[in-house]
Motif scaffolding. Structure first.
Motif, mmCIF file in Angstrom:
data_model
loop_
_atom_site.group_PDB
_atom_site.id
_atom_site.type_symbol
_atom_site.label_atom_id
_atom_site.label_comp_id
_atom_site.label_asym_id
_atom_site.label_seq_id
_atom_site.Cartn_x
_atom_site.Cartn_y
_atom_site.Cartn_z
ATOM 1 N N ARG A 20 8.650 1.301 -8.107
ATOM 2 C CA ARG A 20 9.827 1.585 -7.288
ATOM 3 C C ARG A 20 9.603 1.170 -5.842
ATOM 4 N N ILE A 21 8.400 1.442 -5.314
ATOM 5 C CA ILE A 21 8.148 1.106 -3.912
ATOM 6 C C ILE A 21 8.154 -0.407 -3.710
ATOM 7 N N SER A 22 7.645 -1.178 -4.677
ATOM 8 C CA SER A 22 7.670 -2.637 -4.536
ATOM 9 C C SER A 22 9.096 -3.159 -4.646
ATOM 10 N N SER A 23 9.902 -2.547 -5.515
ATOM 11 C CA SER A 23 11.308 -2.940 -5.628
ATOM 12 C C SER A 23 12.050 -2.647 -4.336
ATOM 13 N N ALA A 24 11.759 -1.485 -3.722
ATOM 14 C CA ALA A 24 12.397 -1.138 -2.450
ATOM 15 C C ALA A 24 11.975 -2.116 -1.353
ATOM 16 N N ARG A 25 10.691 -2.488 -1.331
ATOM 17 C CA ARG A 25 10.224 -3.471 -0.340
ATOM 18 C C ARG A 25 10.913 -4.811 -0.534
ATOM 19 N N ASP A 26 11.063 -5.236 -1.795
ATOM 20 C CA ASP A 26 11.725 -6.508 -2.074
ATOM 21 C C ASP A 26 13.195 -6.478 -1.647
ATOM 22 N N THR A 27 13.854 -5.342 -1.919
ATOM 23 C CA THR A 27 15.249 -5.193 -1.505
ATOM 24 C C THR A 27 15.363 -5.273 0.015
ATOM 25 N N LYS B 151 4.340 -4.969 8.461
ATOM 26 C CA LYS B 151 4.182 -3.532 8.262
ATOM 27 C C LYS B 151 4.848 -3.072 6.967
ATOM 28 N N VAL B 152 5.982 -3.699 6.623
ATOM 29 C CA VAL B 152 6.657 -3.346 5.373
ATOM 30 C C VAL B 152 5.767 -3.681 4.178
ATOM 31 N N GLU B 153 5.105 -4.832 4.231
ATOM 32 C CA GLU B 153 4.230 -5.250 3.131
ATOM 33 C C GLU B 153 3.110 -4.244 2.883
ATOM 34 N N MET B 154 2.736 -3.483 3.896
ATOM 35 C CA MET B 154 1.642 -2.508 3.778
ATOM 36 C C MET B 154 2.127 -1.140 3.311
ATOM 37 N N MET B 155 3.430 -0.951 3.199
ATOM 38 C CA MET B 155 3.968 0.365 2.857
ATOM 39 C C MET B 155 3.744 0.686 1.384
ATOM 40 N N GLU B 156 3.197 1.863 1.121
ATOM 41 C CA GLU B 156 2.945 2.319 -0.241
ATOM 42 C C GLU B 156 3.530 3.715 -0.431
ATOM 43 N N SER C 214 7.688 8.440 -0.874
ATOM 44 C CA SER C 214 7.138 9.611 -1.546
ATOM 45 C C SER C 214 6.329 9.179 -2.770
ATOM 46 N N GLN C 215 5.566 10.121 -3.310
ATOM 47 C CA GLN C 215 4.665 9.813 -4.419
ATOM 48 C C GLN C 215 5.405 9.254 -5.630
ATOM 49 N N SER C 216 6.601 9.752 -5.895
ATOM 50 C CA SER C 216 7.335 9.305 -7.081
ATOM 51 C C SER C 216 7.727 7.839 -7.000
ATOM 52 N N MET C 217 7.733 7.258 -5.799
ATOM 53 C CA MET C 217 8.100 5.842 -5.646
ATOM 54 C C MET C 217 7.023 4.908 -6.216
ATOM 55 N N GLY C 218 5.879 5.454 -6.643
ATOM 56 C CA GLY C 218 4.844 4.632 -7.258
ATOM 57 C C GLY C 218 5.049 4.422 -8.741
ATOM 58 N N SER C 219 6.065 5.045 -9.327
ATOM 59 C CA SER C 219 6.315 4.900 -10.758
ATOM 60 C C SER C 219 6.752 3.489 -11.094
#
Length: 727
Positions: A313-320, A364-369, A296-301
């Motif tokens: 947040r989205i990069s942290s989730a991808r790393d996790t 595909k995960v690396e491309m997720m935003e 969601s949009q808020s994951m870009g914070s």
């Protein structure tokens, strides 16, 4: 809307009054008292009306979702008023009636949608008047992967996304950028335990830890001076030889009637089951691992990171997710879903884990935003639960989200209904993640919750969750009591449905009856890998000293939550009967619920406050929001209409930035993990050399002749990790 405006700055947007009216809340003082693994939190909120008109100050703020709020009082001058818990609608009517007659009144209520959001209304504060509000709650401290006890004082309240066409939350949310929070925070903590305190760490700057006795079983610590209440305060407490099975028996209240919750003793059992080594070493490495990632949009914070990487947040989730994907056992099955206003999956159905499938998924995960809109988690969950389970591959669901949903209880109900078919492991990403949602997903899904607020300690948390997911499912759990004759125990907690190796399970029970014999025991029996096992804890019924009513309140909170779920399960049937039980228990125990509210009216305030009240919404630290429209108007003496929040389905607000941010630098450990193959090995190449701080020629020449390149690369990588990423 002409008297309100959207306020946008950097990655945040929120609401301020157009005139930038002064905020009545001046400061927040928090005192934390930790006894072993239970904490009492006393917050004092200091208000002052610096305007020339009487005001009503409304503050919507977060609290931990499993906190038991047990005291609310107000002090105006020399007058001290202790609030009463009453049925919510009755409390609201009394509050409105008091304001209509010009009396000072105070209302504290819990959101009916999510138990981690509270609203505090300070009504009829005359010009120049000050008021001091005292709020108290008790809470169990969660055990972290490194065995620290985690306390979090939430400051950041993320807006809860509400899908189009659904009923919105009944509490307004007023948010500003964290840097613009106008009130300060002072925070102090006192820790005591039967075991020595080894250290206390925090996400914020602390003054040096002070030990209060020679055996280090008591300690005190404070936040460093100058801290603004612009972020969550996370405290990690470490004891020596911590986390042993224990029992605390708390005496009832002398003035309470025997047979009631407050009139009888209550026991709190902390159980740490240990599984036989023979079972743990032979466990099968299998399972269906389903990952559900919030886009969601808020994951870009942005989230805070002590290493100063520009992490969202989205990069942290991808790393996790990267850590988890690289650690799955060969031969298991997996799939990755992502969601926002819609959802999608990487594979049509779960596929076998191999080098090929892992590499395809990672690309595909690396491309997720953060590009899928709102936080609509219900539909992907329903789809996942509709998929048939794979034979002999127990399903493990991993959810990564910042927890910004407005229908928390509906989500938890869905997970609970499907608990028999899977285990749910939840990860709250970034500050402000809803503790009610994240902890609730794990509790209802018989898994474990983790909070990822930066790269620090991420690996340990991820690996602990995966370790638990690979443990065999514990079945047929039962609890039996061996008590003296004439003494009985009524369990107040939900039944234990999940047991993990070494993880704490808490059990509350009301003890009825008396006997001079005090020795007793409780036995937890269960089936593990088709073999029966038992763990026994012996204790005595002599009450512990100086516990107050902490254990009783935590037990009441546990029972209230169970009743509230039962009410939702039976909606349309015996709904009112269960609600009545919740209200009775809440009022009797003094612990808040979704159906009650604290109300205090200053009936000795002398002359009635003259003139209409001006409403002032106290802002809460926030992150980037979807577009929010608030309906608000000056308070009149007529019964009020409560402001509502609208979060449009398709109208996001994009914050502008003065300049392009620097490209993010990636944690070296994550770089190293990203190079690992599905089989667990590394390749001896330039990419590995770069992470190790060497060139390709240096690592090639260091390899002994008799060792293969793959083995040597793996040795170098593991050595680098073992040495604490020092290269």
């Amino acid at each position: 809307m002409d008297h309100l405006k959207l306020h946008t700055k950097m990655n945040y947007c929120g609401l301020l009054t157009a005139q930038k009216n002064p905020v009545p809340l001046q400061s927040v003082e928090v005192e934390l008292q930790v006894k072993d693994h239970v904490a009492t939190v006393i917050s004092t909120l200091n208000y002052q009306n610096k305007e020339d008109k009487p005001v009503e100050a409304v503050f919507v703020f977060p609290l931990p979702g499993d906190a038991a709020v047990c005291h609310f009082s107000a002090k105006i001058g020399q007058t001290h008023i202790v609030a009463e818990l009453k049925e919510k609608q009755q409390a609201r009517e009394e509050y409105d009636d008091a304001l209509s007659s010009g009396q000072q009144a105070f209302l504290l209520e819990e959101s009916e949608q999510s138990p981690d959001i509270f609203s505090l209304s300070v009504g009829s504060l005359p010009p120049g008047e000050s008021a001091s509000i005292r709020l108290e709650y008790v809470i169990e401290l969660a055990v972290e992967a490194d065995e620290g006890l985690r306390f979090c004082l939430p400051a950041v309240l993320n807006p809860r996304y509400q899908p189009q066409g659904t009923e919105g939350p009944e509490l307004p949310v007023n948010s500003v950028p964290a840097s613009e929070v106008p009130y300060s925070l002072s925070f102090s903590a006192r820790v005591s335990s039967p075991r020595p305190v080894s250290k206390v760490e925090s996400s914020c700057s602390l003054e040096p830890l002070q030990f209060l006795n020679s055996d280090h079983t008591e300690a005190a610590v404070k936040l460093a001076a100058g801290h603004k209440f612009d972020r969550d305060v996370e405290l990690l407490i470490y004891y020596k030889d911590a986390h042993q099975p224990s029992a605390v028996v708390e005496a009832g209240q002398d003035s309470a009637e025997p047979g009631t919750l407050l009139g009888d003793p209550v026991v709190m059992l902390s159980l740490y089951p240990e599984f036989p080594e023979s079972v743990m070493s032979s466990r099968a490495s299998c399972g269906e691992f389903v990952f559900l990632l919030d886009r969601s949009q808020s994951m870009g914070s942005l989230i805070r990171n002590n290493n100063n990487w520009h992490e969202t947040r989205i990069s942290s989730a991808r790393d996790t997710l990267l850590f988890l994907l690289k650690s799955l056992p060969m031969g298991c099955y997996f799939n990755i879903y992502s969601f926002g206003s819609r959802y999608e999956s990487i594979f049509p159905m779960s596929v076998e884990y191999s080098e090929k499938s892992m590499e395809e998924a990672l690309k595909k995960v690396e491309m997720m935003e953060d590009d899928l809109g709102g936080t609509e988690i219900l539909q992907p969950l329903k789809h996942i639960y509709s998929q048939p389970c794979i034979l002999n591959q127990p399903r493990q669901l991993f959810v990564f989200t910042d927890g910004e949903v407005g229908y928390t209880k509906e989500v938890l109900d869905l997970v609970r209904k499907n608990a028999a078919s899977h285990r749910c492991f939840s990860f709250g990403i970034g500050e402000g993640a809803s503790s009610a949602l994240i902890n609730g997903l794990a509790q209802e899904g018989r898994g474990q919750a983790q909070f990822i607020t930066g790269s620090e300690r991420m690996q340990a948390k991820v690996m602990q969750s995966l370790k638990f997911a690979l443990q065999p499912v514990v079945k047929d759990i039962s609890v039996t009591w061996d008590l003296p004759e004439g003494v009985s125990a009524t369990v107040l907690s939900p039944p234990i449905t999940t047991i993990f190796q070494g993880q704490r399970s808490l059990l509350y029970a009301q003890v009825c009856g008396k006997n001079s014999e005090t020795d007793c025991s409780v036995t937890v029996s269960y089936t593990l890998a088709d073999h029966p096992f038992k763990n026994q804890l012996q204790f005595n019924l002599n009450p512990a000293k100086d516990t107050g009513l902490t254990v009783h309140r935590l037990a009441a909170r546990s029972r209230i939550r169970s009743l509230e779920f039962e009410e939702r399960e039976n909606r349309g049937k015996s709904d009112e009967d269960v609600k009545k039980k919740v209200v009775e228990l809440s009022v009797q125990s003094g612990v808040s619920s979704g159906h009650t509210a604290f109300i205090a009216v200053n009936k000795d305030s002398g002359d009635a406050v003259q003139g209409p009240l001006v409403r002032r919404d106290v802002p809460t630290p926030g992150r980037r929001l979807s577009c929010m429209v608030f309906q608000s108007s000056p308070h009149s003496c007529l019964p009020r209409r409560r402001p509502t929040v609208f979060i449009p389905h398709s109208t996001p607000v994009f914050a502008s930035q003065a300049s392009e941010p620097e490209p993010p630098r990636r944690d070296p450990l994550l770089q190293l993990v990203s190079l690992q193959k599905a089989s667990g090995c590394w390749m001896l190449d330039a990419a590995l050399a770069s992470v190790l701080g060497k060139n390709n020629k240096e690592v090639e020449e260091s390899k002994p002749a008799e060792v293969s390149s793959e083995v040597w690369a793996t040795i170098l990588a593991l050595t680098w990790i073992q040495d604490g990423c020092k290269g």
